[in-house]
Design a protein around this motif. Structure first.
Motif, PDB file in Angstrom:
ATOM      1  N   SER A 281       2.230  18.294  -3.690  1.00  0.00           N
ATOM      2  CA  SER A 281       1.896  17.466  -4.848  1.00  0.00           C
ATOM      3  C   SER A 281       0.548  17.809  -5.469  1.00  0.00           C
TER       4      SER A 281
ATOM      5  N   THR B 257       7.332  11.573  -1.008  1.00  0.00           N
ATOM      6  CA  THR B 257       8.142  12.116  -2.094  1.00  0.00           C
ATOM      7  C   THR B 257       9.161  13.061  -1.483  1.00  0.00           C
TER       8      THR B 257
ATOM      9  N   SER C  30       0.827  -1.203   0.000  1.00  0.00           N
ATOM     10  CA  SER C  30       0.000   0.000   0.000  1.00  0.00           C
ATOM     11  C   SER C  30       0.859   1.249   0.000  1.00  0.00           C
ATOM     12  N   THR C  31       2.029   1.188   0.628  1.00  0.00           N
ATOM     13  CA  THR C  31       2.942   2.325   0.573  1.00  0.00           C
ATOM     14  C   THR C  31       3.392   2.575  -0.856  1.00  0.00           C
ATOM     15  N   MET C  32       3.706   1.487  -1.582  1.00  0.00           N
ATOM     16  CA  MET C  32       4.108   1.634  -2.980  1.00  0.00           C
ATOM     17  C   MET C  32       2.977   2.218  -3.823  1.00  0.00           C
ATOM     18  N   SER C  33       1.731   1.810  -3.544  1.00  0.00           N
ATOM     19  CA  SER C  33       0.611   2.296  -4.348  1.00  0.00           C
ATOM     20  C   SER C  33       0.387   3.773  -4.124  1.00  0.00           C
ATOM     21  N   THR C  34       0.539   4.250  -2.891  1.00  0.00           N
ATOM     22  CA  THR C  34       0.358   5.683  -2.650  1.00  0.00           C
ATOM     23  C   THR C  34       1.504   6.473  -3.252  1.00  0.00           C
ATOM     24  N   LYS C  35       2.713   5.964  -3.175  1.00  0.00           N
ATOM     25  CA  LYS C  35       3.843   6.673  -3.775  1.00  0.00           C
ATOM     26  C   LYS C  35       3.692   6.782  -5.289  1.00  0.00           C
ATOM     27  N   SER C  36       3.057   5.794  -5.905  1.00  0.00           N
ATOM     28  CA  SER C  36       2.893   5.840  -7.355  1.00  0.00           C
ATOM     29  C   SER C  36       1.925   6.939  -7.775  1.00  0.00           C
ATOM     30  N   GLU C  37       1.134   7.434  -6.847  1.00  0.00           N
ATOM     31  CA  GLU C  37       0.201   8.520  -7.161  1.00  0.00           C
ATOM     32  C   GLU C  37       0.889   9.886  -7.184  1.00  0.00           C
TER      33      GLU C  37
ATOM     34  N   GLU D 185       5.731  13.929 -10.357  1.00  0.00           N
ATOM     35  CA  GLU D 185       7.143  14.289 -10.266  1.00  0.00           C
ATOM     36  C   GLU D 185       7.268  15.710  -9.738  1.00  0.00           C
TER      37      GLU D 185
END
Length: 486
Positions: free
Chosen positions: A191, A44, A5-12, A15
């Motif tokens: 962001s 980020t 879930s951490t990876m999924s939020t970071k993908s949102e 840049e």
């Protein structure tokens, strides 16, 4: 939060780049971590843009100004309406970014994003209603015209508690007025601003008209002190506002909304259930991290005990959890807020106050949290009774006379918003007129609406946002005196 879930939020996360003259550019080496307050995970990392990068953005705004200010208000309105439509079409991703970085419940983040779109629509319409005047002259054959023209290049520094809405108030009004702008969002919540600025080109905002620079203190100081600004708009703390004022490179227009420790007065004639509901909403919405949050409550002694009992029950029933779960109250955005809440409660208790609900940081939650808290019998000279907590903490103090309540409410440097609950019409007008605040809400918890001016007095700043006054904050007056006859 699990690793997946951490990876999924970071993908949102978009840049983290600056938008300058319509181009996405690097602001430098990423150095400022942006943290999810619900779990402490780094989402980020953004640059703290150096003075050279800020200067590039200001130069882009200056270059774009002549063409943009020469467009008609109707052309600008069409752009703003398209931008409103674009925001509504991107509402869910924008709202999720707000919640991930700031922590507020997702329902509130959706509401904030919808209000951002409404601001673009409102100022699109208000921009075509800027009227001048024709002034009589003593001399025959002479006419005086008063007209309103764009201020010019605007620098805007915005806070983290409403990371999109408070950008929107400045961006929408500035663009509607014919100004160009450079925005620096908070380093805690960059962001959603990056994603918003990604919508500008598609809505028809010309390159350089609206520019974005990311960063913390370095970028903020460089923008606030830039010598080529015509106006600076700032929302934030009083201490930062004072520092910005001292740093200005020259005498320019400023508007500052600096928050405040907002009081609520509850008289014996009030509907207590309404007063409690209003306090629970305005004291704990967004975890109390609102410039117009109720911080201190003064209740007439005859109804004090009943009010506190009802408020304690209402606050104890509030759900607390991660913002994406849409609770009543999410985390506070950073450790500074959490620690200030604890210090204000501790100081009040040391002076004889009693904690009736909350009063601590939950031990079973990661991130930065403070429980919704009610403190009773708060001394007026305590930290909680005299300073802005900016967290989910409300202090209650009994009073005996209306004069005492007015003196307590007016007794700090705050002057942004006050709340009054009373059914006696004499109390409504006598107390309402005596409160030294820019906004006074009577028998309701909403001190600001988009089509009425919103701004503070005393230490809460100067200038207005919202309403036609919010648009005129980006306009300057010109007297054009024309001799046309003998």
């Amino acid at each position: 939060m699990t690793a997946m879930s951490t990876m999924s939020t970071k993908s949102e996360m978009p840049e983290p780049r600056n938008l300058v003259a319509g181009r996405w550019v690097s602001g430098g080496e990423p150095s400022v971590a942006v943290v999810n307050p619900a779990d402490g995970q780094v989402l980020t990392t953004i640059p703290d843009t150096a003075a050279e990068g800020v200067d590039e953005a200001v130069r882009a705004a200056r270059a774009a100004l002549p063409a943009w200010r020469s467009t008609t208000p109707f052309q600008r309105a069409a752009v703003l309406h398209r931008l409103a439509t674009a925001v509504r079409g991107d509402l869910e991703p924008l709202a999720r970014l707000i919640t991930l970085e700031m922590g507020k419940p997702i329902g509130e983040a959706r509401g904030e994003t919808a209000k951002l779109a409404d601001a673009f629509d409102y100022y699109a319409e208000e921009g075509v209603r800027v009227y001048g005047e024709t002034i009589p002259n003593e001399q025959a054959g002479v006419t005086s015209i008063v007209r309103h023209e764009p201020v010019g290049v605007v620098g805007a520094i915005t806070p983290w508690n409403y990371p999109l809405e408070l950008i929107g108030w400045k961006l929408a009004a500035a663009l509607a007025a014919g100004c160009t702008i450079v925005v620096k969002p908070s380093e805690y919540t960059p962001s959603s601003a990056v994603r918003l600025f990604g919508l500008l080109a598609g809505a028809g905002v010309p390159d350089g008209v609206a520019n974005l620079v990311l960063g913390a203190g370095t970028a903020g100081r460089a923008l606030a002190s830039h010598p080529d600004l015509d106006k600076l708009a700032f929302t934030g703390s009083g201490a930062t506002g004072a520092a910005i004022t001292r740093s200005l490179a020259k005498a320019i227009l400023t508007s500052m909304e600096l928050g405040g420790s907002c009081p609520q007065i509850v008289t014996a004639s009030a509907d207590l259930d309404e007063a409690v509901a209003g306090c629970a909403r305005r004291g704990f919405r967004n975890a109390g991290q609102i410039c117009i949050a109720i911080n201190r409550v003064y209740v007439q002694r005859e109804v004090h005990a009943a009010f506190v009992d009802k408020l304690t029950a209402a606050v104890a029933a509030l759900s607390v959890g991660p913002g994406l779960d849409d609770p009543d109250v999410g985390p506070v955005t950073n450790a500074e807020i959490r620690d200030r809440c604890a210090a204000h409660v501790e100081d009040a208790v040391a002076r004889g106050a009693q904690v009736r609900a909350g009063g601590h940081s939950p031990s079973d939650l990661e991130g930065t949290w403070f429980s919704p808290t009610v403190v009773d019998d708060v001394p007026p000279d305590s930290l909680l009774g005299s300073q802005e907590t900016f967290g989910p903490v409300v202090g209650v103090t009994p009073y005996d006379t209306a004069e005492e309540a007015i003196a307590l409410a007016n007794g700090t440097d705050a002057g942004l918003a006050a709340y009054l609950y009373a059914r006696d019409l004499g109390e409504v007008f006598s107390i309402g007129h005596a409160l030294e605040f820019g906004n006074v809400a009577v028998n309701n918890p909403d001190a600001g609406i988009m089509n009425a001016p919103y701004g503070g007095r005393k230490g809460s700043g100067h200038g207005s946002e919202h309403g036609r006054e919010g648009l005129h904050a980006y306009l300057q007056v010109k007297h054009l005196r024309i001799r046309y006859g003998q």
